[in-house]
Write a protein that holds these residues in place. Sequence first.
Motif, PDB file in Angstrom:
ATOM      1  N   UNK A   1       8.270  48.419 -46.251  1.00  0.00           N
ATOM      2  CA  UNK A   1       7.555  47.416 -45.161  1.00  0.00           C
ATOM      3  C   UNK A   1       6.171  47.647 -45.334  1.00  0.00           C
ATOM      4  N   UNK A   2       5.363  46.489 -45.640  1.00  0.00           N
ATOM      5  CA  UNK A   2       4.019  46.507 -45.781  1.00  0.00           C
ATOM      6  C   UNK A   2       3.366  45.688 -44.475  1.00  0.00           C
ATOM      7  N   UNK A   3       4.231  44.636 -44.124  1.00  0.00           N
ATOM      8  CA  UNK A   3       3.609  43.657 -42.751  1.00  0.00           C
ATOM      9  C   UNK A   3       2.670  42.749 -43.171  1.00  0.00           C
ATOM     10  N   UNK A   4       1.438  42.509 -42.756  1.00  0.00           N
ATOM     11  CA  UNK A   4       0.488  41.604 -42.741  1.00  0.00           C
ATOM     12  C   UNK A   4      -0.284  41.920 -44.145  1.00  0.00           C
ATOM     13  N   UNK A   5      -0.451  41.160 -45.012  1.00  0.00           N
ATOM     14  CA  UNK A   5      -1.304  41.142 -46.398  1.00  0.00           C
ATOM     15  C   UNK A   5      -2.296  40.354 -46.607  1.00  0.00           C
ATOM     16  N   UNK A   6      -3.260  40.433 -46.369  1.00  0.00           N
ATOM     17  CA  UNK A   6      -4.634  39.515 -46.475  1.00  0.00           C
ATOM     18  C   UNK A   6      -4.703  39.375 -47.886  1.00  0.00           C
ATOM     19  N   UNK A   7      -5.497  38.147 -48.529  1.00  0.00           N
ATOM     20  CA  UNK A   7      -5.647  38.314 -49.935  1.00  0.00           C
ATOM     21  C   UNK A   7      -6.535  38.911 -50.386  1.00  0.00           C
ATOM     22  N   UNK A   8      -6.637  39.642 -51.698  1.00  0.00           N
ATOM     23  CA  UNK A   8      -7.490  40.483 -52.115  1.00  0.00           C
ATOM     24  C   UNK A   8      -7.201  42.052 -51.810  1.00  0.00           C
ATOM     25  N   UNK A   9      -6.268  42.265 -50.860  1.00  0.00           N
ATOM     26  CA  UNK A   9      -5.716  43.450 -50.146  1.00  0.00           C
ATOM     27  C   UNK A   9      -4.813  44.155 -51.267  1.00  0.00           C
ATOM     28  N   UNK A  10      -4.946  45.530 -51.229  1.00  0.00           N
ATOM     29  CA  UNK A  10      -3.865  46.160 -52.111  1.00  0.00           C
ATOM     30  C   UNK A  10      -3.124  47.324 -51.108  1.00  0.00           C
ATOM     31  N   UNK A  11      -2.076  47.236 -51.337  1.00  0.00           N
ATOM     32  CA  UNK A  11      -1.095  47.988 -50.649  1.00  0.00           C
ATOM     33  C   UNK A  11      -0.291  49.244 -51.683  1.00  0.00           C
ATOM     34  N   UNK A  12      -0.352  50.353 -50.998  1.00  0.00           N
ATOM     35  CA  UNK A  12       0.208  51.530 -51.845  1.00  0.00           C
ATOM     36  C   UNK A  12       1.562  51.788 -50.984  1.00  0.00           C
ATOM     37  N   UNK A  13       2.619  51.916 -51.913  1.00  0.00           N
ATOM     38  CA  UNK A  13       4.017  52.012 -51.761  1.00  0.00           C
ATOM     39  C   UNK A  13       4.490  53.265 -52.428  1.00  0.00           C
ATOM     40  N   UNK A  14       5.493  54.078 -51.582  1.00  0.00           N
ATOM     41  CA  UNK A  14       5.693  55.351 -52.178  1.00  0.00           C
ATOM     42  C   UNK A  14       7.347  55.373 -52.267  1.00  0.00           C
TER      43      UNK A  14
END
Length: 940
Positions: free
Chosen positions: A515-528
Amino acid sequence: MSRERRTRALLLSLLLVVGAVAVVVSDVPTVAAGGDSDDDYGDDGSGDGDDDGGDSDSGDGNSGDGNSGDGDSDDGTTPTESPTPTATPTPVTVEGEPDIDVFLPDNTVSPGEERRLVVQVANGGTVDDEGLDTPPSGSEAVTTARNVRVELEDGDAPVTVNTAETALGDLQAGSVAEVGFDIVVDEDADPGVYDLDVTVEYDYTEEITNDDSERESEQDTFEVELVVTEDGRFVVRSVDEDLQVGETGPVEIDLRNVGEEDLRDATVTVRSPNADLTLGGGADSSTRSVGDWDDGDTETITVDATLAPDAATQEYPLELTVSYTDENGNRETSGVLVVTIDPDDAQSFDVTDVESTLSVGQEGRVSGTVVNDGPRDVETAVLRITETDDNLQPRERLVVLGDLEEDDEADFSIPASVLDTAQPGPRRFVVVIEYVTADGDRRESDPITVIADVSSETERFELTTVDARLQANDDGPLVLTIVNRGDETLTDATVSLTSQSPALAIGESSEDTRFVGRWRPGEQRVVRYVVDAGDEAGGQTYAFEASVEFTDEEGQSRQSDPLAFGATPAARQTFDARTLNSTLRVGEEGRVTVAVTNTGPTNVSAVAVTLATDTGNVAPIETEAALGDLAAGETAVFDLPIEITTNGAPGTRQFVYDIAYTDDDGDRRDGDSLTTDVRVAPERDPFVVEREDLRVTAGQSGVIELTLTNNLGVRLTDIQAKAFADDPLSVDDDQAFIASLDPDESVTIRFTVSAAGGASEKPYLLSVDFLYTTPDGDSQLSDPVNVGVMVVQPPPQQFPDWIIPLLLGIIILIVAGYLIRRRLGRRSTPPPREDVPTAAQDGGVDQGDSIPEAVMEWVDFGGSGESDASDASETDGGVDDDSGSDVMEWVDLGESDAPDISETDSGVSADDKSASRPGGDVMEWVDPDDITTDERPGEH
């Protein structure tokens, strides 16, 4: 009896004793120091007869002056007799020798032929044992040919021998060995029978006598027949083929007539014994006509050959036979000639660096590079698409590549469109490469698969990085970095990862979600994620798909197109182990030293090794060893104490070790078991017992000494030695104690051993065992150690060497004393006096008087001199001196009328003329000084 008489009797007795002793001594062999009955016979005239005093006549006891047989030497010593020689066993002689012969069973060759001749070497072996029943070991010893060497020489044969002298080793009687020699028959060899020379060299034992033997060397040359036939009329001069796997090409064979006659109507048949190689139109043979074929001419035979596409790249044989009519009009067929051809590999190509701009519902291009992997150059190469995915529509199916030499490259780009109904992801193209060979033949390569990626219609998410630290037989992290490329802020976003292969699991299944939740444009998320790679997953690339589920700004739940990528787990963590040293021995505790190497691919820490071998004969003292951290390629060494029980067997054992370590993520892992070979030495005695010549005399006791050495590699303590013996031996002092012995340290122990008087002269068994304590506190009892004790007989009774000189000295002293006393007695005798009464007047006895048995002796108790005193004992028949005391007494030696004063006296016989008194008396003067005052008449 007079003193002189008694002295003479004593002297006679002593002389008799000395004579008897001399006889006894002469019959007793001289005993050398140390109890050995042997003597140096060269010194006293016996044995070999040599002596320093002169040359002897013979070796039977002569010495000094050359006298034979009497053993007398020139120094006056008494020779000793030689001991009886010990019986010598009758010599047994076994004579014999190998009986070598050679054979050449397959002795037919053809002119120009290259082949291997096999020579047989046989050993008949003969034995001459003088009629004895010789044991097999004796026969084998004299009939075996040892270190046999064989050499083949051409002799008068038209051949060249290409093999040098060859060793066969030992050849026992009745056996046959074979040895091969490579030869080349001359092309112009005339048919006929020739002789080859075979030289055989060997060593053997010619004669054995008891423990002695005589070695000899022998070299024999044999002739064997070699037959050159007329079959060999043709020789292959060369073979030239232009053939490739999967292709058809010509094979040219140059064949020469090496016979001595011209041939007519000649034909050559070429046959392929391998089904992958066909001739002509797919048959297994092909025939070419030559016609007339003169002696010495060479003809070129050309056939077309085809290799199957799946044929192996290897040498293929072809068999040639020639049929012809000879000068006599006879139709003949030659022997089979064999040639080989070596085709090239099949032509191959590769497609690399594939890139795609395809997207769903749009047109794009698929680009890449074609590589000519050879082995030959090609012309006018073309890439042709033969098959595509149903959702792909190539705009062009042919791409011209041009001429490609081996290892050349050519780029291509194919336009294609993707249907709107297609899903994004990898798509498959199948292409072939068409080309023209150097011979102008059109060929086509095997199909090549090309994978092109198709993106989604709108790329809302971009997978920017993939960090996969995966390893076979381990779990590791897989980290994804995803960027929101859309223009909306997403809520309740989750990223799901799916493994496309069962070899890799995400958690406990093939899929997992973060789960990464809120995700704005241009943002990156790192998932493991944690991915578990299987045992066989190393070195291969596996497919994954990531997808994003989210709620858009309108509140709609949506899911992105899959984001596909691949990950390649590293090879599984491996270790290698090898035994560096082993001191293990049956029945002892030793150590095994092992080196463990981290063969990669990653660094590990906290490495621990556990001995897993569990057998009844292996008793580890310790089973675990810590090796610490090991980088890839690093080696650590450990050793473990291990005991091999007495029930174990020597030889090579396999020890198994379990290994555990901590990986880069801090997780504890188990590696594959490691196996090493360990050498276990045979059991050895804990002590080495050495002894000198142990002898005990029958009927006596003796002390034997044994040297005890610690044969184990550890310090031993509280060592108790105990000796045992059976009749006729007995051990009086049967125990010894040693506080400690270091490895290889020695100590001397002693036992008192007695032998019964009736024991025979021979060795008897004495056993000693040892109770000792090992360093770990265990008490061990050794096997008995047997030693031989020689019982010898006591030397014969004899007089010491000093007895004869002593007896001679005593005799000399007695004789000297006697002479001195006699001289002194003469000096004390009174001179004659005028007033000495005559025999008739003095009451004495004259020589002429008749005295049947009685004699008298003068005994002067007071000294001589004139005296008128009357003799109070005149009537006793004695002779008185002037003092009135008797100086004589009657001695009765038989019947007599004379008065007997002392019956027990030993007087002087009347016929003894040794002592006369003036007047003719038969008497003996005695010096009164020699008689003590307490002596009385009648006691002498």
